[in-house]
Design a protein around this motif. Structure first.
Motif, PDB file in Angstrom:
ATOM      1  N   PHE A   1     -53.247 -14.025 -30.956  1.00 14.12           N
ATOM      2  CA  PHE A   1     -53.732 -12.681 -30.652  1.00 14.12           C
ATOM      3  C   PHE A   1     -52.769 -12.105 -29.624  1.00 14.12           C
ATOM      4  N   GLY A   2     -51.970 -11.130 -30.029  1.00 12.17           N
ATOM      5  CA  GLY A   2     -50.944 -10.576 -29.156  1.00 12.17           C
ATOM      6  C   GLY A   2     -51.517  -9.806 -27.982  1.00 12.17           C
ATOM      7  N   PHE A   3     -50.624  -9.338 -27.096  1.00 11.46           N
ATOM      8  CA  PHE A   3     -51.066  -8.628 -25.902  1.00 11.46           C
ATOM      9  C   PHE A   3     -51.929  -7.422 -26.272  1.00 11.46           C
ATOM     10  N   HIS A   4     -53.049  -7.271 -25.566  1.00 12.43           N
ATOM     11  CA  HIS A   4     -53.970  -6.175 -25.806  1.00 12.43           C
ATOM     12  C   HIS A   4     -54.854  -5.992 -24.578  1.00 12.43           C
ATOM     13  N   VAL A   5     -55.591  -4.907 -24.556  1.00 12.84           N
ATOM     14  CA  VAL A   5     -56.600  -4.653 -23.523  1.00 12.84           C
ATOM     15  C   VAL A   5     -57.940  -4.476 -24.215  1.00 12.84           C
ATOM     16  N   ASP A   6     -58.972  -5.120 -23.710  1.00 13.09           N
ATOM     17  CA  ASP A   6     -60.301  -5.017 -24.307  1.00 13.09           C
ATOM     18  C   ASP A   6     -60.864  -3.606 -24.133  1.00 13.09           C
ATOM     19  N   ASN A   7     -61.695  -3.191 -25.079  1.00 13.37           N
ATOM     20  CA  ASN A   7     -62.361  -1.895 -24.964  1.00 13.37           C
ATOM     21  C   ASN A   7     -63.163  -1.827 -23.668  1.00 13.37           C
ATOM     22  N   ALA A   8     -63.125  -0.673 -23.023  1.00  9.68           N
ATOM     23  CA  ALA A   8     -63.808  -0.516 -21.737  1.00  9.68           C
ATOM     24  C   ALA A   8     -65.319  -0.564 -21.872  1.00  9.68           C
ATOM     25  N   VAL A   9     -65.833  -0.094 -22.995  1.00 15.83           N
ATOM     26  CA  VAL A   9     -67.284  -0.082 -23.244  1.00 15.83           C
ATOM     27  C   VAL A   9     -67.525  -0.607 -24.650  1.00 15.83           C
TER      28      VAL A   9
ATOM     29  N   GLY B   1     -61.701  -7.341 -16.827  1.00 17.63           N
ATOM     30  CA  GLY B   1     -61.660  -6.840 -18.188  1.00 17.63           C
ATOM     31  C   GLY B   1     -60.535  -5.849 -18.420  1.00 17.63           C
ATOM     32  N   SER B   2     -59.987  -5.307 -17.352  1.00 17.27           N
ATOM     33  CA  SER B   2     -58.887  -4.345 -17.464  1.00 17.27           C
ATOM     34  C   SER B   2     -57.539  -5.014 -17.697  1.00 17.27           C
ATOM     35  N   SER B   3     -57.489  -6.340 -17.665  1.00 19.10           N
ATOM     36  CA  SER B   3     -56.227  -7.069 -17.759  1.00 19.10           C
ATOM     37  C   SER B   3     -55.628  -7.005 -19.156  1.00 19.10           C
ATOM     38  N   VAL B   4     -54.300  -6.899 -19.206  1.00 14.63           N
ATOM     39  CA  VAL B   4     -53.573  -7.108 -20.456  1.00 14.63           C
ATOM     40  C   VAL B   4     -53.503  -8.612 -20.671  1.00 14.63           C
ATOM     41  N   HIS B   5     -53.850  -9.067 -21.880  1.00 15.89           N
ATOM     42  CA  HIS B   5     -53.884 -10.511 -22.111  1.00 15.89           C
ATOM     43  C   HIS B   5     -53.623 -10.813 -23.579  1.00 15.89           C
ATOM     44  N   LYS B   6     -53.346 -12.095 -23.857  1.00 11.88           N
ATOM     45  CA  LYS B   6     -53.104 -12.535 -25.226  1.00 11.88           C
ATOM     46  C   LYS B   6     -53.472 -13.991 -25.369  1.00 11.88           C
ATOM     47  N   VAL B   7     -53.513 -14.473 -26.615  1.00 10.23           N
ATOM     48  CA  VAL B   7     -53.662 -15.895 -26.911  1.00 10.23           C
ATOM     49  C   VAL B   7     -52.411 -16.324 -27.665  1.00 10.23           C
ATOM     50  N   GLU B   8     -51.714 -17.311 -27.111  1.00  9.11           N
ATOM     51  CA  GLU B   8     -50.470 -17.784 -27.712  1.00  9.11           C
ATOM     52  C   GLU B   8     -50.738 -18.424 -29.079  1.00  9.11           C
ATOM     53  N   PRO B   9     -49.740 -18.411 -29.964  1.00  7.57           N
ATOM     54  CA  PRO B   9     -49.928 -19.047 -31.278  1.00  7.57           C
ATOM     55  C   PRO B   9     -50.278 -20.535 -31.146  1.00  7.57           C
ATOM     56  N   VAL B  10     -51.198 -20.976 -31.961  1.00  6.35           N
ATOM     57  CA  VAL B  10     -51.511 -22.404 -32.049  1.00  6.35           C
ATOM     58  C   VAL B  10     -50.517 -23.036 -33.012  1.00  6.35           C
ATOM     59  N   THR B  11     -49.888 -24.116 -32.580  1.00 13.56           N
ATOM     60  CA  THR B  11     -48.880 -24.774 -33.413  1.00 13.56           C
ATOM     61  C   THR B  11     -49.354 -26.122 -33.958  1.00 13.56           C
ATOM     62  N   ARG B  12     -50.458 -26.635 -33.432  1.00 17.29           N
ATOM     63  CA  ARG B  12     -51.059 -27.886 -33.937  1.00 17.29           C
ATOM     64  C   ARG B  12     -52.529 -27.883 -33.605  1.00 17.29           C
TER      65      ARG B  12
END
Length: 226
Positions: free
Chosen positions: A93-101, A155-166
């Motif tokens: 899940f690439g860099f994104h910001v969660d919906n505020a509401v 919740g305002s943070s820009v964040h991501k989940v790195e690809p799972v490789t195994r």
């Protein structure tokens, strides 16, 4: 503020939750993504109507509501019901910001997402990659916690989940609307609360403790959004 909270579930409890979830109905994670997030989201998500998800989610809320560190840091007003995601090999899940509401499905209620929480359910040795990466003014913070441990962050943070490789990464995630919407104010209240607890443990001057406790509650009274 980023806060890691251990042992919301024990290792064995997390294993049992994970095994139950594996047999549930998983759907494409894009179904719950916003317009921008949809472009960078590749994972699976438990169907929001699945009764198992609601049952486990209720238990998660009950557990965190009993955790004094979580409660002191989050000062929750309401919770968005926990959801569950699953990342297999190549999913991310690439860099994104969660919906505020966010509106709660089938309920006429909306939650302001002041805080985001991820509860890790997979043993970190069972998968490679899959780190939660949170970006703030101090850089990028990579988080991969033992099963049953939780991380809380703005919740305002820009964040991501790195690809799972195994292997496979399974987690729960949810949002908290806080009584105090401003992150810096919550941080100050948390610091004061921790200091009060330590001074109480050390049997500090009772008059000073009453004064400091009064300052805490007067600030909470001034800043709380109720």
């Amino acid at each position: 503020m980023m806060l890691k909270i251990p042992a919301i579930f024990s290792t064995e409890e997390a294993r049992k939750v994970r095994e139950r979830l594996l047999a549930a109905n998983w759907v494409d994670g894009k179904e719950t993504a916003g317009t921008q997030s949809r472009e960078v989201k590749e994972n699976r998500q438990l169907d929001g109507d699945d009764p198992l998800g609601r049952q486990i989610g209720d238990e998660i809320v009950r557990r965190v509501a009993q955790d004094p560190v979580f409660m002191s840091a989050a000062l929750p007003r309401r919770f968005y019901p926990p959801l569950f995601n699953r990342y297999g090999q190549g999913e991310s899940f690439g860099f994104h910001v969660d919906n505020a509401v966010r509106g709660i499905k089938n309920v006429r209620e909306r939650v302001r997402t002041d805080l985001s929480a991820t509860l890790f359910l997979s043993d970190p040795d069972s998968y490679d990659g899959g780190e939660l990466v949170v970006r703030d003014t101090y850089g990028e913070h990579r988080v991969k916690l033992p099963a049953g441990h939780l991380v809380l962050y703005p919740g305002s943070s820009v964040h991501k989940v790195e690809p799972v490789t195994r292997g496979e990464r399974i987690a729960s995630f949810f949002w908290v609307e806080s009584l105090v919407r401003e992150d810096s104010q919550r941080n100050l209240l948390l610091d004061m609360d921790v200091a009060i607890q330590l001074l109480t443990w050390d049997q500090a001057n009772p008059d000073a403790l009453v004064q400091l406790t009064g300052c805490y509650h007067n600030l909470l009274r001034r800043w709380s959004d109720v």
